[in-house]
Design an enzyme around this catalytic site. Structure first.
Site, PDB file in Angstrom:
ATOM      1  N   GLY A  47       0.846  -1.193   0.000  1.00  0.00           N
ATOM      2  CA  GLY A  47       0.000   0.000   0.000  1.00  0.00           C
ATOM      3  C   GLY A  47       0.874   1.233   0.000  1.00  0.00           C
ATOM      4  O   GLY A  47       2.049   1.180   0.374  1.00  0.00           O
ATOM      5  N   GLN A  52       2.945  10.032   1.405  1.00  0.00           N
ATOM      6  CA  GLN A  52       4.258   9.381   1.497  1.00  0.00           C
ATOM      7  C   GLN A  52       5.199   9.791   0.364  1.00  0.00           C
ATOM      8  O   GLN A  52       6.409   9.575   0.471  1.00  0.00           O
ATOM      9  CB  GLN A  52       4.108   7.853   1.506  1.00  0.00           C
ATOM     10  CG  GLN A  52       3.496   7.330   2.797  1.00  0.00           C
ATOM     11  CD  GLN A  52       3.388   5.823   2.778  1.00  0.00           C
ATOM     12  OE1 GLN A  52       2.450   5.264   2.229  1.00  0.00           O
ATOM     13  NE2 GLN A  52       4.369   5.155   3.367  1.00  0.00           N
ATOM     14  N   CYS A 108       6.003  -0.228   7.444  1.00  0.00           N
ATOM     15  CA  CYS A 108       5.600   0.927   6.648  1.00  0.00           C
ATOM     16  C   CYS A 108       6.785   1.365   5.798  1.00  0.00           C
ATOM     17  O   CYS A 108       7.910   1.411   6.295  1.00  0.00           O
ATOM     18  CB  CYS A 108       5.163   2.060   7.578  1.00  0.00           C
ATOM     19  SG  CYS A 108       4.689   3.560   6.715  1.00  0.00           S
ATOM     20  N   LEU A 109       6.508   1.699   4.552  1.00  0.00           N
ATOM     21  CA  LEU A 109       7.581   2.133   3.657  1.00  0.00           C
ATOM     22  C   LEU A 109       8.224   3.428   4.146  1.00  0.00           C
ATOM     23  O   LEU A 109       9.353   3.726   3.774  1.00  0.00           O
ATOM     24  CB  LEU A 109       7.042   2.308   2.234  1.00  0.00           C
ATOM     25  CG  LEU A 109       6.538   1.013   1.571  1.00  0.00           C
ATOM     26  CD1 LEU A 109       5.845   1.326   0.250  1.00  0.00           C
ATOM     27  CD2 LEU A 109       7.661   0.016   1.360  1.00  0.00           C
ATOM     28  N   HIS A 150      -4.295   1.292   7.918  1.00  0.00           N
ATOM     29  CA  HIS A 150      -2.918   1.802   7.913  1.00  0.00           C
ATOM     30  C   HIS A 150      -2.768   2.916   6.868  1.00  0.00           C
ATOM     31  O   HIS A 150      -2.237   3.996   7.173  1.00  0.00           O
ATOM     32  CB  HIS A 150      -1.956   0.646   7.619  1.00  0.00           C
ATOM     33  CG  HIS A 150      -0.524   1.052   7.502  1.00  0.00           C
ATOM     34  ND1 HIS A 150       0.439   0.678   8.406  1.00  0.00           N
ATOM     35  CD2 HIS A 150       0.109   1.829   6.572  1.00  0.00           C
ATOM     36  CE1 HIS A 150       1.601   1.214   8.041  1.00  0.00           C
ATOM     37  NE2 HIS A 150       1.427   1.912   6.925  1.00  0.00           N
ATOM     38  N   GLU A 151      -3.250   2.657   5.650  1.00  0.00           N
ATOM     39  CA  GLU A 151      -3.079   3.653   4.582  1.00  0.00           C
ATOM     40  C   GLU A 151      -3.869   4.923   4.887  1.00  0.00           C
ATOM     41  O   GLU A 151      -3.375   6.035   4.672  1.00  0.00           O
ATOM     42  CB  GLU A 151      -3.501   3.083   3.226  1.00  0.00           C
ATOM     43  CG  GLU A 151      -2.643   1.939   2.715  1.00  0.00           C
ATOM     44  CD  GLU A 151      -1.158   2.171   2.838  1.00  0.00           C
ATOM     45  OE1 GLU A 151      -0.701   3.321   2.713  1.00  0.00           O
ATOM     46  OE2 GLU A 151      -0.448   1.179   3.087  1.00  0.00           O
ATOM     47  N   HIS A 154      -2.353   7.503   7.098  1.00  0.00           N
ATOM     48  CA  HIS A 154      -1.380   8.420   6.481  1.00  0.00           C
ATOM     49  C   HIS A 154      -2.058   9.735   6.080  1.00  0.00           C
ATOM     50  O   HIS A 154      -1.396  10.766   5.958  1.00  0.00           O
ATOM     51  CB  HIS A 154      -0.751   7.785   5.240  1.00  0.00           C
ATOM     52  CG  HIS A 154       0.355   6.811   5.534  1.00  0.00           C
ATOM     53  ND1 HIS A 154       1.536   7.177   6.120  1.00  0.00           N
ATOM     54  CD2 HIS A 154       0.447   5.470   5.312  1.00  0.00           C
ATOM     55  CE1 HIS A 154       2.323   6.109   6.240  1.00  0.00           C
ATOM     56  NE2 HIS A 154       1.682   5.060   5.764  1.00  0.00           N
TER      57      HIS A 154
HETATM   58 NI    NI Z   1       2.643   3.189   5.782  1.00  0.00          NI
END
Ligand code: NI
Length: 185
Positions: A47, A52, A108-109, A150-151, A154
């Site tokens: 995701g 981000q 998480c990225l 989670h997404e 953000h």
């Molecule tokens: Ni994330």
């Protein structure tokens, strides 16, 4: 196609409340989504949220359409573009109105190399729009529900460590899960 740089925790742009998307099916939006998909795939993520890559819009993509390495038995999360999302927690069943939370590991990225145990609603309804402005209205549970929560976090400036309740369950992926291949949200 362009792989964009992913912002890391500590960057104040990850802490903003993202703006609502008002124009759909535009060249600009399609180009942004194409870049987000390339960036997510290149990073091996499941995701990615627009903030981000520094874009201050309520826009997330998630799902690979394939079984997850971490949850091989869970139904694959459909590849989805979700814009201006809204999440409603749902009880596990009609017979039991209790809202259930589940703890599970997240990455998480924007928080590379780390994993934490995070409580999330086990079952949700999520609504929003796709890139053409068409309505999305789905019920999700388990890993699918976790990825969406989670997404969407953000978009309100929340990274998963701020959802954790026990920071002793936070650590480096290669120490917590040696030799295991895992993907990030
Ligand atoms: Ni994330």
């Amino acid at each position: 196609m362009t792989v964009r740089a992913i912002l890391k925790m500590g960057d104040p742009r990850l802490l903003r409340i993202a703006k609502i998307v008002t124009e759909f099916d535009t060249d600009e939006l399609h180009l942004l989504l194409s870049d987000m998909l390339d960036t997510m795939v290149a990073a091996g993520g499941v995701g990615l949220a627009a903030p981000q890559i520094g874009v201050d819009l309520q826009l997330v993509i998630f799902g690979t359409g394939e079984p997850s390495a971490r949850y091989p038995d869970a139904p694959p999360v459909p590849r989805t573009v979700l814009i201006n999302p809204h999440i409603t927690p749902l009880p596990r069943s009609a017979a039991d109105a209790t809202l259930v939370e589940e703890d599970d590991w997240e990455g998480c990225l924007s928080v590379p190399g780390l994993r934490g145990l995070v409580p999330r609603h086990a079952r949700i309804r999520y609504t929003g729009q796709d890139q053409f402005g068409d309505a999305i209205d789905r019920i999700a549970e388990g890993f699918h529900a976790r990825v969406v929560q989670h997404e969407c976090d953000h978009l309100i400036g929340r990274l998963y460590p701020t959802r954790m309740r026990d920071l002793t369950r936070f650590g480096f992926t290669d120490v917590l899960f040696p030799g295991v291949e895992v993907d990030d949200e």
